[in-house]
Scaffold this motif. Sequence first.
Motif, short mmCIF file in Angstrom:
data_model
loop_
_atom_site.label_atom_id
_atom_site.label_comp_id
_atom_site.label_asym_id
_atom_site.label_seq_id
_atom_site.Cartn_x
_atom_site.Cartn_y
_atom_site.Cartn_z
N CYS A 173 8.66 17.45 -6.93
CA CYS A 173 9.34 16.03 -6.13
C CYS A 173 8.06 15.95 -4.97
N SER A 174 7.42 17.53 -4.30
CA SER A 174 6.41 16.75 -3.34
C SER A 174 5.34 15.99 -4.05
N TRP A 175 4.73 16.60 -5.41
CA TRP A 175 3.31 16.11 -5.61
C TRP A 175 3.93 14.34 -6.18
N TRP A 176 5.26 14.34 -6.91
CA TRP A 176 5.43 12.93 -7.82
C TRP A 176 5.83 12.09 -6.49
N SER A 177 6.07 12.30 -4.88
CA SER A 177 6.52 11.61 -4.34
C SER A 177 5.12 11.29 -3.83
N PHE A 178 4.18 12.16 -3.66
CA PHE A 178 2.90 12.21 -3.24
C PHE A 178 1.88 10.36 -3.68
N PHE A 179 2.23 10.76 -5.09
CA PHE A 179 1.35 10.07 -6.50
C PHE A 179 2.13 8.68 -6.44
N ILE A 180 3.34 8.44 -5.65
CA ILE A 180 3.88 7.49 -5.95
C ILE A 180 3.51 6.66 -4.59
N ALA A 181 3.70 7.45 -3.58
CA ALA A 181 2.55 6.58 -1.89
C ALA A 181 1.61 5.78 -1.85
N PHE A 182 0.48 6.77 -2.74
CA PHE A 182 -0.92 6.28 -3.47
C PHE A 182 -0.52 5.08 -3.77
N PHE A 183 0.44 5.73 -4.70
CA PHE A 183 0.27 4.14 -5.93
C PHE A 183 0.39 2.82 -5.08
N ILE A 184 1.39 3.30 -5.01
CA ILE A 184 2.32 1.75 -3.54
C ILE A 184 1.30 1.63 -2.38
N TRP A 185 0.72 2.54 -2.57
CA TRP A 185 -0.75 1.37 -0.76
C TRP A 185 -1.89 1.35 -1.10
N PHE A 186 -1.95 1.43 -2.69
CA PHE A 186 -3.30 0.56 -2.85
C PHE A 186 -2.91 0.10 -4.43
N ALA A 187 -1.62 0.06 -4.84
CA ALA A 187 -1.53 -1.52 -5.47
C ALA A 187 -1.14 -2.45 -4.93
N ILE A 188 -1.63 -3.15 -4.11
CA ILE A 188 -1.87 -4.54 -3.05
C ILE A 188 -2.98 -4.57 -3.33
N ALA A 189 -4.03 -4.21 -3.59
CA ALA A 189 -5.20 -4.77 -3.10
C ALA A 189 -5.73 -5.78 -4.53
N PRO A 190 -5.28 -5.34 -6.32
CA PRO A 190 -5.64 -5.93 -7.11
C PRO A 190 -4.69 -7.68 -7.21
N LEU A 191 -3.28 -7.45 -6.17
CA LEU A 191 -2.64 -8.43 -5.93
C LEU A 191 -2.46 -9.23 -4.92
N LEU A 192 -3.93 -9.13 -4.29
CA LEU A 192 -3.36 -9.80 -3.33
C LEU A 192 -3.78 -11.38 -2.66
N SER A 193 -5.08 -11.70 -4.17
CA SER A 193 -5.29 -12.83 -4.13
C SER A 193 -4.70 -13.46 -4.34
N GLU A 194 -3.43 -12.63 -5.47
CA GLU A 194 -1.76 -13.72 -5.88
C GLU A 194 -0.98 -13.73 -4.64
N ILE A 195 -1.02 -13.03 -3.84
CA ILE A 195 0.19 -12.46 -2.50
C ILE A 195 -0.43 -13.86 -1.60
N LYS A 196 -1.49 -13.69 -1.87
CA LYS A 196 -2.41 -14.92 -0.27
C LYS A 196 -2.15 -16.06 -0.51
N GLU A 197 -2.18 -16.68 -2.03
CA GLU A 197 -1.77 -17.43 -2.71
C GLU A 197 -0.83 -18.68 -2.41
N THR A 198 0.08 -17.72 -2.43
CA THR A 198 1.72 -17.58 -3.06
C THR A 198 2.47 -18.22 -1.40
N LEU A 199 2.01 -16.92 -0.62
CA LEU A 199 2.14 -17.27 0.64
C LEU A 199 1.63 -17.60 1.53
#
Length: 120
Positions: A46-72
């Motif tokens: 549970c610890s390593w899975w939670s840690f993995f999910i936290a980093f995945f969520i934290w770094f998932a925004i970078a590739p989507l930033l241009s789309e988020i910037k345009e949409t909002l």
Amino acid sequence: MAETGTAPEYKKYQSYHLNVDPDQDDKATEIKICHFSRPHMRAFHCSWWSFFIAFFIWFAIAPLLSEIKETLDLSKQQVWTSSIAGVGGTIFMRFVLGPACDKYGPRILFTVILCFASIP
């Protein structure tokens, strides 16, 4: 007592689900990574899975930033401000949650944070 003047050998358990070394106070000599029968391994996974999910969520925004910037319809300044606020909030929450984790335990705090973060 085995001998006069010595304390009896104390063992918490008489048998174990894995190999132990009796000469080292019954410390485990193997790790069964894929077995979830023991609470220690469940906590580990549970610890390593939670840690993995936290980093995945934290770094998932970078590739989507241009789309988020345009949409909002965000300016470059607003994007930078949101990034700085995210990092600053992380640093602040580490200082708050560290002592709280020692006092209340990680399971309770993790549950509270997940419930709080799920509210839109």
